[in-house]
Design a protein around this motif. Structure first.
Motif, PDB file in Angstrom:
ATOM      1  N   TYR A  43     -18.123  -7.691   9.251  1.00  0.00           N
ATOM      2  CA  TYR A  43     -16.692  -7.383   9.343  1.00  0.00           C
ATOM      3  C   TYR A  43     -15.963  -7.700   8.044  1.00  0.00           C
ATOM      4  CZ  TYR A  43     -17.139  -5.504  13.901  1.00  0.00           C
ATOM      5  OH  TYR A  43     -17.489  -4.672  14.925  1.00  0.00           O
ATOM      6  N   THR A  44     -16.502  -8.588   7.222  1.00  0.00           N
ATOM      7  CA  THR A  44     -15.959  -8.780   5.874  1.00  0.00           C
ATOM      8  C   THR A  44     -16.221  -7.530   5.040  1.00  0.00           C
ATOM      9  OG1 THR A  44     -16.164 -11.181   5.945  1.00  0.00           O
ATOM     10  CG2 THR A  44     -16.154 -10.164   3.753  1.00  0.00           C
ATOM     11  N   PHE A  45     -17.412  -6.977   5.146  1.00  0.00           N
ATOM     12  CA  PHE A  45     -17.746  -5.726   4.457  1.00  0.00           C
ATOM     13  C   PHE A  45     -16.763  -4.621   4.843  1.00  0.00           C
ATOM     14  CE2 PHE A  45     -20.172  -1.735   5.445  1.00  0.00           C
ATOM     15  CZ  PHE A  45     -20.199  -1.200   4.171  1.00  0.00           C
ATOM     16  N   LEU A  46     -16.530  -4.451   6.150  1.00  0.00           N
ATOM     17  CA  LEU A  46     -15.602  -3.402   6.593  1.00  0.00           C
ATOM     18  C   LEU A  46     -14.190  -3.665   6.079  1.00  0.00           C
ATOM     19  CD1 LEU A  46     -16.667  -2.713  10.296  1.00  0.00           C
ATOM     20  CD2 LEU A  46     -17.455  -1.588   8.192  1.00  0.00           C
ATOM     21  N   ALA A  47     -13.768  -4.924   6.105  1.00  0.00           N
ATOM     22  CA  ALA A  47     -12.427  -5.266   5.613  1.00  0.00           C
ATOM     23  C   ALA A  47     -12.310  -4.942   4.127  1.00  0.00           C
ATOM     24  CB  ALA A  47     -12.134  -6.745   5.866  1.00  0.00           C
ATOM     25  N   MET A  48     -13.354  -5.234   3.368  1.00  0.00           N
ATOM     26  CA  MET A  48     -13.324  -4.940   1.937  1.00  0.00           C
ATOM     27  C   MET A  48     -13.231  -3.430   1.700  1.00  0.00           C
ATOM     28  SD  MET A  48     -16.135  -7.681   0.587  1.00  0.00           S
ATOM     29  CE  MET A  48     -15.648  -7.935  -1.109  1.00  0.00           C
ATOM     30  N   VAL A  49     -13.987  -2.653   2.463  1.00  0.00           N
ATOM     31  CA  VAL A  49     -13.934  -1.195   2.329  1.00  0.00           C
ATOM     32  C   VAL A  49     -12.522  -0.696   2.629  1.00  0.00           C
ATOM     33  CG1 VAL A  49     -14.719   0.987   3.371  1.00  0.00           C
ATOM     34  CG2 VAL A  49     -16.386  -0.784   2.766  1.00  0.00           C
ATOM     35  N   MET A  50     -11.957  -1.135   3.752  1.00  0.00           N
ATOM     36  CA  MET A  50     -10.638  -0.627   4.139  1.00  0.00           C
ATOM     37  C   MET A  50      -9.521  -1.151   3.250  1.00  0.00           C
ATOM     38  SD  MET A  50     -10.816  -0.284   8.278  1.00  0.00           S
ATOM     39  CE  MET A  50     -11.540  -1.892   8.610  1.00  0.00           C
ATOM     40  N   ASN A  51      -9.610  -2.405   2.803  1.00  0.00           N
ATOM     41  CA  ASN A  51      -8.590  -2.909   1.890  1.00  0.00           C
ATOM     42  C   ASN A  51      -8.649  -2.175   0.552  1.00  0.00           C
ATOM     43  OD1 ASN A  51      -7.687  -4.661   3.836  1.00  0.00           O
ATOM     44  ND2 ASN A  51      -8.256  -6.524   2.744  1.00  0.00           N
ATOM     45  N   GLY A  52      -9.849  -1.927   0.064  1.00  0.00           N
ATOM     46  CA  GLY A  52      -9.990  -1.189  -1.193  1.00  0.00           C
ATOM     47  C   GLY A  52      -9.544   0.253  -1.078  1.00  0.00           C
ATOM     48  N   ALA A  53      -9.796   0.872   0.084  1.00  0.00           N
ATOM     49  CA  ALA A  53      -9.435   2.278   0.297  1.00  0.00           C
ATOM     50  C   ALA A  53      -8.001   2.445   0.786  1.00  0.00           C
ATOM     51  CB  ALA A  53     -10.401   2.905   1.306  1.00  0.00           C
ATOM     52  N   HIS A  54      -7.342   1.339   1.140  1.00  0.00           N
ATOM     53  CA  HIS A  54      -5.995   1.375   1.729  1.00  0.00           C
ATOM     54  C   HIS A  54      -5.987   2.193   3.026  1.00  0.00           C
ATOM     55  CE1 HIS A  54      -3.693   0.371  -2.263  1.00  0.00           C
ATOM     56  NE2 HIS A  54      -4.631  -0.514  -1.966  1.00  0.00           N
ATOM     57  N   THR A  55      -7.019   2.026   3.818  1.00  0.00           N
ATOM     58  CA  THR A  55      -7.133   2.743   5.084  1.00  0.00           C
ATOM     59  C   THR A  55      -5.980   2.354   5.995  1.00  0.00           C
ATOM     60  OG1 THR A  55      -9.529   2.741   4.847  1.00  0.00           O
ATOM     61  CG2 THR A  55      -8.651   3.189   7.052  1.00  0.00           C
TER      62      THR A  55
ATOM     63  N   ARG B 289       0.845  -1.187   0.000  1.00  0.00           N
ATOM     64  CA  ARG B 289       0.000   0.000   0.000  1.00  0.00           C
ATOM     65  C   ARG B 289       0.879   1.236   0.000  1.00  0.00           C
ATOM     66  NH1 ARG B 289      -4.519  -2.086   4.283  1.00  0.00           N
ATOM     67  NH2 ARG B 289      -5.385  -3.617   2.882  1.00  0.00           N
ATOM     68  N   HIS B 290       0.534   2.174  -0.865  1.00  0.00           N
ATOM     69  CA  HIS B 290       1.357   3.365  -0.992  1.00  0.00           C
ATOM     70  C   HIS B 290       0.698   4.601  -0.398  1.00  0.00           C
ATOM     71  CE1 HIS B 290       4.141   1.122  -3.455  1.00  0.00           C
ATOM     72  NE2 HIS B 290       3.120   0.697  -4.169  1.00  0.00           N
ATOM     73  N   ARG B 291      -0.613   4.619  -0.342  1.00  0.00           N
ATOM     74  CA  ARG B 291      -1.301   5.797   0.186  1.00  0.00           C
ATOM     75  C   ARG B 291      -2.713   5.418   0.606  1.00  0.00           C
ATOM     76  NH1 ARG B 291      -4.934   7.667  -3.759  1.00  0.00           N
ATOM     77  NH2 ARG B 291      -4.581   6.670  -5.765  1.00  0.00           N
ATOM     78  N   ASP B 292      -3.225   6.181   1.542  1.00  0.00           N
ATOM     79  CA  ASP B 292      -4.616   6.054   1.952  1.00  0.00           C
ATOM     80  C   ASP B 292      -5.448   6.724   0.870  1.00  0.00           C
ATOM     81  OD1 ASP B 292      -7.113   6.138   3.202  1.00  0.00           O
ATOM     82  OD2 ASP B 292      -6.264   6.574   5.168  1.00  0.00           O
ATOM     83  N   ARG B 293      -6.250   5.943   0.146  1.00  0.00           N
ATOM     84  CA  ARG B 293      -6.989   6.478  -0.992  1.00  0.00           C
ATOM     85  C   ARG B 293      -8.160   7.360  -0.584  1.00  0.00           C
ATOM     86  NH1 ARG B 293      -7.165   0.652  -4.089  1.00  0.00           N
ATOM     87  NH2 ARG B 293      -5.200   0.884  -5.229  1.00  0.00           N
ATOM     88  N   LEU B 294      -8.742   7.084   0.596  1.00  0.00           N
ATOM     89  CA  LEU B 294      -9.891   7.854   1.073  1.00  0.00           C
ATOM     90  C   LEU B 294      -9.624   8.263   2.521  1.00  0.00           C
ATOM     91  CD1 LEU B 294     -12.715   5.596  -0.426  1.00  0.00           C
ATOM     92  CD2 LEU B 294     -11.986   7.850  -1.272  1.00  0.00           C
ATOM     93  N   PRO B 295      -8.676   9.176   2.728  1.00  0.00           N
ATOM     94  CA  PRO B 295      -8.294   9.547   4.098  1.00  0.00           C
ATOM     95  C   PRO B 295      -9.413  10.313   4.811  1.00  0.00           C
ATOM     96  CG  PRO B 295      -7.248  11.013   2.529  1.00  0.00           C
ATOM     97  CD  PRO B 295      -7.959   9.955   1.723  1.00  0.00           C
ATOM     98  N   PRO B 296      -9.248  10.512   6.120  1.00  0.00           N
ATOM     99  CA  PRO B 296     -10.257  11.292   6.854  1.00  0.00           C
ATOM    100  C   PRO B 296     -10.482  12.651   6.194  1.00  0.00           C
ATOM    101  CG  PRO B 296      -8.756  10.231   8.379  1.00  0.00           C
ATOM    102  CD  PRO B 296      -8.186  10.007   6.998  1.00  0.00           C
ATOM    103  N   LEU B 297     -11.739  13.057   6.180  1.00  0.00           N
ATOM    104  CA  LEU B 297     -12.112  14.342   5.582  1.00  0.00           C
ATOM    105  C   LEU B 297     -11.978  15.464   6.610  1.00  0.00           C
ATOM    106  CD1 LEU B 297     -15.361  13.147   3.777  1.00  0.00           C
ATOM    107  CD2 LEU B 297     -13.198  13.791   2.669  1.00  0.00           C
ATOM    108  N   ALA B 298     -11.612  16.632   6.137  1.00  0.00           N
ATOM    109  CA  ALA B 298     -11.572  17.809   7.000  1.00  0.00           C
ATOM    110  C   ALA B 298     -13.003  18.208   7.354  1.00  0.00           C
ATOM    111  CB  ALA B 298     -10.861  18.955   6.291  1.00  0.00           C
ATOM    112  N   VAL B 299     -13.217  18.613   8.586  1.00  0.00           N
ATOM    113  CA  VAL B 299     -14.551  18.985   9.056  1.00  0.00           C
ATOM    114  C   VAL B 299     -15.153  20.075   8.169  1.00  0.00           C
ATOM    115  CG1 VAL B 299     -15.846  19.983  10.989  1.00  0.00           C
ATOM    116  CG2 VAL B 299     -14.060  18.293  11.427  1.00  0.00           C
TER     117      VAL B 299
END
Length: 197
Positions: free
Chosen positions: A164-176, A4-14
């Protein structure tokens, strides 16, 4: 798993949040999670999905019919299956505090079946193993879980696996990335398709 090289969907600024995102974030902050953490950072891009997901997760994590100890075991198994470091870094310390033995956590981290599982833990382990690896659960394993946890518990057990599979898929895809350093044993990625031996 690729590097993984970068967080694709990092936390958003408020200041960048839409009204719908602000409402979804406020609901998370007011609940037991206390913030937009882990999978909820990428999910905030879809606030309605986040709202539904977090309500399901709040039930499964905190009030499931199999109890928090066994729910944490399921979460660790799914994190290991998906080599999901964020979920692991959050839940390995919680699992230890909830009563999951350190040897069990270490065995799961290394991709091995833990020795010395309690009867309930063995039922949950076998159920998760079969459901994820075989994409089915044998009658014998299903009947053991049904006898121990009842229909409500079995449905929650399947729900925990799916959620938790759903969450893992989201985070793996987003590189969280994990939010902060953790005391959890790091997960070394296993080759795709590898499960506990």
């Amino acid at each position: 798993m690729p590097a993984r090289h970068r967080d694709r969907l990092p936390p958003l600024a408020v200041d960048d949040l839409t009204d719908a995102q602000r409402r979804a974030a406020a609901e998370l902050v007011a609940g037991p999670r206390g913030g937009v953490i882990g999978p909820f950072a990428p999910l905030l891009r879809s606030p309605e999905l986040l709202e539904h997901a977090q309500r399901m997760g709040e039930y499964l994590r905190y009030r499931s019919a199999i109890g928090t100890n066994l729910s944490e075991l399921v979460i660790l198994l799914i994190a290991r299956f998906w080599s999901q470091q964020v979920e692991w870094s959050i839940h390995a310390p919680i699992a230890a505090k909830s009563g999951i033995a350190a040897d069990t956590i270490a065995a799961i981290a290394s991709g091995r079946r833990p020795p010395g599982l309690s009867d309930d833990e063995a039922i949950v382990y076998d159920f998760c193993y079969e459901l994820n690896v075989n994409q089915d659960v044998s009658d014998a394993t299903f009947d053991r879980a049904l006898a121990r946890f009842g229909e409500h518990g079995v449905v929650d057990l399947m729900g925990l696996n799916g959620y938790y599979t759903f969450l893992a898929m989201v985070m793996n895809g987003a590189h969280t990335e994990p939010a902060a350093p953790t005391t959890a044993i790091p997960l070394i990625p296993l080759p795709p398709g590898t499960w506990y031996t």
